[in-house]
Scaffold this motif. Structure first.
Motif, PDB file in Angstrom:
ATOM      1  N   ALA A 232     -50.453   3.094 -61.002  1.00 14.37           N
ATOM      2  CA  ALA A 232     -51.071   4.288 -61.583  1.00 14.37           C
ATOM      3  C   ALA A 232     -50.979   5.473 -60.629  1.00 14.37           C
ATOM      4  CB  ALA A 232     -52.534   4.010 -61.934  1.00 14.37           C
ATOM      5  N   ALA A 233     -51.068   5.207 -59.332  1.00 11.64           N
ATOM      6  CA  ALA A 233     -50.943   6.282 -58.348  1.00 11.64           C
ATOM      7  C   ALA A 233     -49.536   6.865 -58.370  1.00 11.64           C
ATOM      8  CB  ALA A 233     -51.286   5.760 -56.957  1.00 11.64           C
ATOM      9  N   LEU A 234     -48.539   6.014 -58.434  1.00 13.04           N
ATOM     10  CA  LEU A 234     -47.156   6.482 -58.516  1.00 13.04           C
ATOM     11  C   LEU A 234     -46.947   7.336 -59.764  1.00 13.04           C
ATOM     12  CD1 LEU A 234     -45.315   3.232 -57.391  1.00 13.04           C
ATOM     13  CD2 LEU A 234     -45.087   5.466 -56.283  1.00 13.04           C
ATOM     14  N   GLN A 235     -47.547   6.925 -60.878  1.00  4.43           N
ATOM     15  CA  GLN A 235     -47.395   7.691 -62.112  1.00  4.43           C
ATOM     16  C   GLN A 235     -48.039   9.065 -61.981  1.00  4.43           C
ATOM     17  OE1 GLN A 235     -45.588   6.684 -64.938  1.00  4.43           O
ATOM     18  NE2 GLN A 235     -45.840   8.901 -65.247  1.00  4.43           N
ATOM     19  N   ALA A 236     -49.178   9.128 -61.280  1.00  2.00           N
ATOM     20  CA  ALA A 236     -49.847  10.420 -61.077  1.00  2.00           C
ATOM     21  C   ALA A 236     -48.966  11.355 -60.264  1.00  2.00           C
ATOM     22  CB  ALA A 236     -51.184  10.206 -60.376  1.00  2.00           C
ATOM     23  N   PHE A 237     -48.291  10.831 -59.252  1.00  2.06           N
ATOM     24  CA  PHE A 237     -47.368  11.641 -58.449  1.00  2.06           C
ATOM     25  C   PHE A 237     -46.227  12.146 -59.323  1.00  2.06           C
ATOM     26  CE2 PHE A 237     -49.797  10.442 -54.974  1.00  2.06           C
ATOM     27  CZ  PHE A 237     -49.243  10.800 -53.754  1.00  2.06           C
ATOM     28  N   ALA A 238     -45.655  11.252 -60.127  1.00  2.00           N
ATOM     29  CA  ALA A 238     -44.538  11.637 -60.987  1.00  2.00           C
ATOM     30  C   ALA A 238     -44.973  12.678 -62.019  1.00  2.00           C
ATOM     31  CB  ALA A 238     -43.968  10.399 -61.685  1.00  2.00           C
ATOM     32  N   ASP A 239     -46.164  12.499 -62.575  1.00  2.00           N
ATOM     33  CA  ASP A 239     -46.663  13.453 -63.568  1.00  2.00           C
ATOM     34  C   ASP A 239     -46.822  14.853 -62.971  1.00  2.00           C
ATOM     35  OD1 ASP A 239     -46.759  11.421 -65.406  1.00  2.00           O
ATOM     36  OD2 ASP A 239     -48.929  11.113 -65.274  1.00  2.00           O
ATOM     37  N   ALA A 240     -47.060  14.915 -61.660  1.00  2.00           N
ATOM     38  CA  ALA A 240     -47.207  16.204 -60.988  1.00  2.00           C
ATOM     39  C   ALA A 240     -45.861  16.818 -60.610  1.00  2.00           C
ATOM     40  CB  ALA A 240     -48.061  16.040 -59.732  1.00  2.00           C
ATOM     41  N   GLY A 241     -44.775  16.112 -60.899  1.00  2.00           N
ATOM     42  CA  GLY A 241     -43.443  16.645 -60.605  1.00  2.00           C
ATOM     43  C   GLY A 241     -42.899  16.262 -59.245  1.00  2.00           C
ATOM     44  N   LEU A 242     -43.539  15.308 -58.584  1.00  2.00           N
ATOM     45  CA  LEU A 242     -43.080  14.867 -57.268  1.00  2.00           C
ATOM     46  C   LEU A 242     -42.197  13.632 -57.408  1.00  2.00           C
ATOM     47  CD1 LEU A 242     -46.485  15.147 -55.372  1.00  2.00           C
ATOM     48  CD2 LEU A 242     -44.602  16.804 -55.337  1.00  2.00           C
ATOM     49  N   THR A 243     -41.201  13.534 -56.568  1.00  2.00           N
ATOM     50  CA  THR A 243     -40.387  12.332 -56.502  1.00  2.00           C
ATOM     51  C   THR A 243     -41.136  11.317 -55.644  1.00  2.00           C
ATOM     52  OG1 THR A 243     -38.333  13.594 -56.694  1.00  2.00           O
ATOM     53  CG2 THR A 243     -38.172  11.364 -55.785  1.00  2.00           C
ATOM     54  N   ALA A 244     -41.557  10.225 -56.260  1.00  2.00           N
ATOM     55  CA  ALA A 244     -42.511   9.331 -55.611  1.00  2.00           C
ATOM     56  C   ALA A 244     -41.926   7.962 -55.310  1.00  2.00           C
ATOM     57  CB  ALA A 244     -43.757   9.167 -56.486  1.00  2.00           C
ATOM     58  N   ARG A 245     -42.427   7.359 -54.247  1.00  2.00           N
ATOM     59  CA  ARG A 245     -42.087   5.974 -53.897  1.00  2.00           C
ATOM     60  C   ARG A 245     -43.279   5.351 -53.182  1.00  2.00           C
ATOM     61  NH1 ARG A 245     -40.641   5.422 -48.437  1.00  2.00           N
ATOM     62  NH2 ARG A 245     -40.300   7.420 -47.343  1.00  2.00           N
ATOM     63  N   LEU A 246     -43.281   4.029 -53.121  1.00  2.00           N
ATOM     64  CA  LEU A 246     -44.354   3.289 -52.472  1.00  2.00           C
ATOM     65  C   LEU A 246     -43.826   2.624 -51.212  1.00  2.00           C
ATOM     66  CD1 LEU A 246     -47.315   2.168 -52.698  1.00  2.00           C
ATOM     67  CD2 LEU A 246     -46.295   0.162 -53.815  1.00  2.00           C
ATOM     68  N   ALA A 247     -44.549   2.799 -50.097  1.00  2.00           N
ATOM     69  CA  ALA A 247     -44.230   2.115 -48.843  1.00  2.00           C
ATOM     70  C   ALA A 247     -45.349   1.113 -48.560  1.00  2.00           C
ATOM     71  CB  ALA A 247     -44.103   3.114 -47.696  1.00  2.00           C
ATOM     72  N   VAL A 248     -44.969  -0.083 -48.142  1.00  2.00           N
ATOM     73  CA  VAL A 248     -45.945  -1.156 -47.945  1.00  2.00           C
ATOM     74  C   VAL A 248     -45.775  -1.776 -46.566  1.00  2.00           C
ATOM     75  CG1 VAL A 248     -46.776  -3.398 -48.767  1.00  2.00           C
ATOM     76  CG2 VAL A 248     -45.976  -1.674 -50.414  1.00  2.00           C
ATOM     77  N   SER A 249     -46.884  -1.984 -45.879  1.00  2.00           N
ATOM     78  CA  SER A 249     -46.913  -2.760 -44.637  1.00  2.00           C
ATOM     79  C   SER A 249     -47.730  -4.011 -44.901  1.00  2.00           C
ATOM     80  CB  SER A 249     -47.529  -1.957 -43.489  1.00  2.00           C
ATOM     81  OG  SER A 249     -47.774  -2.800 -42.368  1.00  2.00           O
ATOM     82  N   GLU A 250     -47.063  -5.152 -44.975  1.00  2.00           N
ATOM     83  CA  GLU A 250     -47.778  -6.404 -45.184  1.00  2.00           C
ATOM     84  C   GLU A 250     -48.676  -6.707 -43.991  1.00  2.00           C
ATOM     85  OE1 GLU A 250     -47.848  -7.923 -47.886  1.00  2.00           O
ATOM     86  OE2 GLU A 250     -46.109  -7.168 -48.995  1.00  2.00           O
ATOM     87  N   GLU A 251     -48.188  -6.390 -42.783  1.00  2.00           N
ATOM     88  CA  GLU A 251     -48.947  -6.677 -41.568  1.00  2.00           C
ATOM     89  C   GLU A 251     -50.295  -5.974 -41.565  1.00  2.00           C
ATOM     90  OE1 GLU A 251     -48.696  -5.942 -36.721  1.00  2.00           O
ATOM     91  OE2 GLU A 251     -47.056  -5.281 -38.024  1.00  2.00           O
ATOM     92  N   LEU A 252     -50.306  -4.707 -42.005  1.00  2.00           N
ATOM     93  CA  LEU A 252     -51.535  -3.910 -41.977  1.00  2.00           C
ATOM     94  C   LEU A 252     -52.249  -3.870 -43.325  1.00  2.00           C
ATOM     95  CD1 LEU A 252     -50.235  -0.865 -39.882  1.00  2.00           C
ATOM     96  CD2 LEU A 252     -51.659  -2.769 -39.077  1.00  2.00           C
ATOM     97  N   SER A 253     -51.679  -4.551 -44.321  1.00  2.00           N
ATOM     98  CA  SER A 253     -52.236  -4.494 -45.684  1.00  2.00           C
ATOM     99  C   SER A 253     -52.382  -3.049 -46.143  1.00  2.00           C
ATOM    100  CB  SER A 253     -53.592  -5.207 -45.746  1.00  2.00           C
ATOM    101  OG  SER A 253     -53.442  -6.572 -45.417  1.00  2.00           O
ATOM    102  N   ALA A 254     -51.346  -2.265 -45.894  1.00  2.00           N
ATOM    103  CA  ALA A 254     -51.370  -0.836 -46.202  1.00  2.00           C
ATOM    104  C   ALA A 254     -50.380  -0.511 -47.317  1.00  2.00           C
ATOM    105  CB  ALA A 254     -51.030  -0.022 -44.961  1.00  2.00           C
ATOM    106  N   HIS A 255     -50.835   0.299 -48.261  1.00  2.00           N
ATOM    107  CA  HIS A 255     -49.990   0.780 -49.355  1.00  2.00           C
ATOM    108  C   HIS A 255     -50.068   2.297 -49.365  1.00  2.00           C
ATOM    109  CE1 HIS A 255     -50.828  -3.374 -50.393  1.00  2.00           C
ATOM    110  NE2 HIS A 255     -49.787  -3.358 -51.192  1.00  2.00           N
ATOM    111  N   VAL A 256     -48.949   2.954 -49.153  1.00  2.00           N
ATOM    112  CA  VAL A 256     -48.903   4.412 -49.053  1.00  2.00           C
ATOM    113  C   VAL A 256     -47.953   4.962 -50.113  1.00  2.00           C
ATOM    114  CG1 VAL A 256     -48.254   6.379 -47.606  1.00  2.00           C
ATOM    115  CG2 VAL A 256     -49.452   4.415 -46.597  1.00  2.00           C
ATOM    116  N   VAL A 257     -48.458   5.885 -50.922  1.00  2.00           N
ATOM    117  CA  VAL A 257     -47.617   6.568 -51.902  1.00  2.00           C
ATOM    118  C   VAL A 257     -47.115   7.863 -51.273  1.00  2.00           C
ATOM    119  CG1 VAL A 257     -47.471   7.533 -54.217  1.00  2.00           C
ATOM    120  CG2 VAL A 257     -48.989   5.589 -53.765  1.00  2.00           C
ATOM    121  N   ILE A 258     -45.803   8.074 -51.368  1.00  2.00           N
ATOM    122  CA  ILE A 258     -45.156   9.244 -50.777  1.00  2.00           C
ATOM    123  C   ILE A 258     -44.506  10.041 -51.894  1.00  2.00           C
ATOM    124  CG2 ILE A 258     -43.414  10.044 -49.120  1.00  2.00           C
ATOM    125  CD1 ILE A 258     -43.685   7.117 -47.897  1.00  2.00           C
ATOM    126  N   GLY A 259     -44.872  11.295 -52.003  1.00  2.00           N
ATOM    127  CA  GLY A 259     -44.284  12.163 -53.006  1.00  2.00           C
ATOM    128  C   GLY A 259     -43.622  13.363 -52.352  1.00  2.00           C
TER     129      GLY A 259
END
Length: 268
Positions: A232-259
């Protein structure tokens, strides 16, 4: 809770912390002893920690990406997993000259980016006055500025279309899940830094909608989310006109959306 025994026996401090349930009692006692200016202050710090206060609030600082960041009571404590967001920001925009950190809390993200981007103009903003005061202290060494206000309302208008890195460590805990948080966060961090609304994405959506008019061409917006909320976060980025992708760190349990703002003029 009282700390048994004199400070001349650091083992008493370790014992008090262990009894209170601190898993890393030895490490925490060492940090407290290194930070306290007097034996009495050390005892007081251990008592606060044993009572459930976050270690960073007890110490008055948190380590974040090699920096000692001031963290005052009542201010959101920067998490180690958020260092992954900084790594992604620098990889995406290594020559950014203007940085804005929304929902800045202690200002840890802005300070870390300022330290890595020599000479960058850095602004941080938060709706919480205590957070803004704390961020101002942490950004002072980098000539950064902290502003009080609601998201973009706090950002200087002169930054429209100029921001190379826009970070927003928004609150993303669904309101119904707040009682499930660890007591350290639930009882000692501001609700405004945790509560993301019904699905946890209320603030994120507001940030993404406004981002294109602030980002420079090629500028990027980065925010944390959970694995469950990522689609849903990725879709919000796309709806705003940003080119979006998800970066994940399994080690840190981190999920970062980049637009990224890849085309079109900034909206006015």
């Amino acid at each position: 809770m009282s700390v048994p025994g004199p400070l001349s026996s650091p083992a008493a401090l370790v014992s008090a912390l262990r009894t209170a349930g601190c898993v890393f009692a030895e490490d925490e006692a060492e940090l407290i002893l290194a930070t306290a200016r007097t034996p009495e202050e050390a005892v007081s710090m251990v008592e606060r920690r044993a009572a459930g206060h976050p270690l960073e609030h007890v110490l008055g600082w948190a380590e974040f990406r090699g920096l000692r960041v001031t963290v005052e009571p009542g201010v959101f404590v920067p998490r180690r997993r958020t260092e992954f967001l900084i790594e992604q920001a620098l990889a995406q925009a290594p020559r950014a000259t203007v940085v804005v950190d929304l929902c800045c809390g202690s200002g840890a993200l802005g300070a870390a980016l300022a330290a890595a981007l020599d000479g960058a103009e850095v602004h941080a903003a938060d709706i919480d006055p205590a957070a803004v005061r704390c961020a101002a202290r942490n950004l002072a060494a980098f000539d950064g500025r902290a502003h009080e206000g609601d998201l973009y309302d706090a950002v200087p208008a002169a930054l429209h279309g100029r921001v190379g890195i826009l970070t927003a460590n928004v609150p993303y805990v669904p309101t119904a899940d707040l009682p499930l948080l660890p007591a350290e966060a639930r009882d000692h961090e501001p609700r405004v830094a945790l509560d993301g609304g019904a699905d946890g994405l209320d603030v994120l959506r507001r940030v993404t909608v406004g981002a294109p008019e602030w980002l420079a061409p090629g500028g990027c917006l980065l925010t944390e989310t959970s694995e469950r909320q990522a689609p849903a976060a990725l879709q919000a980025f796309a709806d705003a006109g940003l080119t979006a992708r998800l970066a994940v760190s399994e080690e840190l349990s981190a999920h970062v959306v980049i637009g990224v703002r890849t085309q079109g003029p900034a909206r006015s």
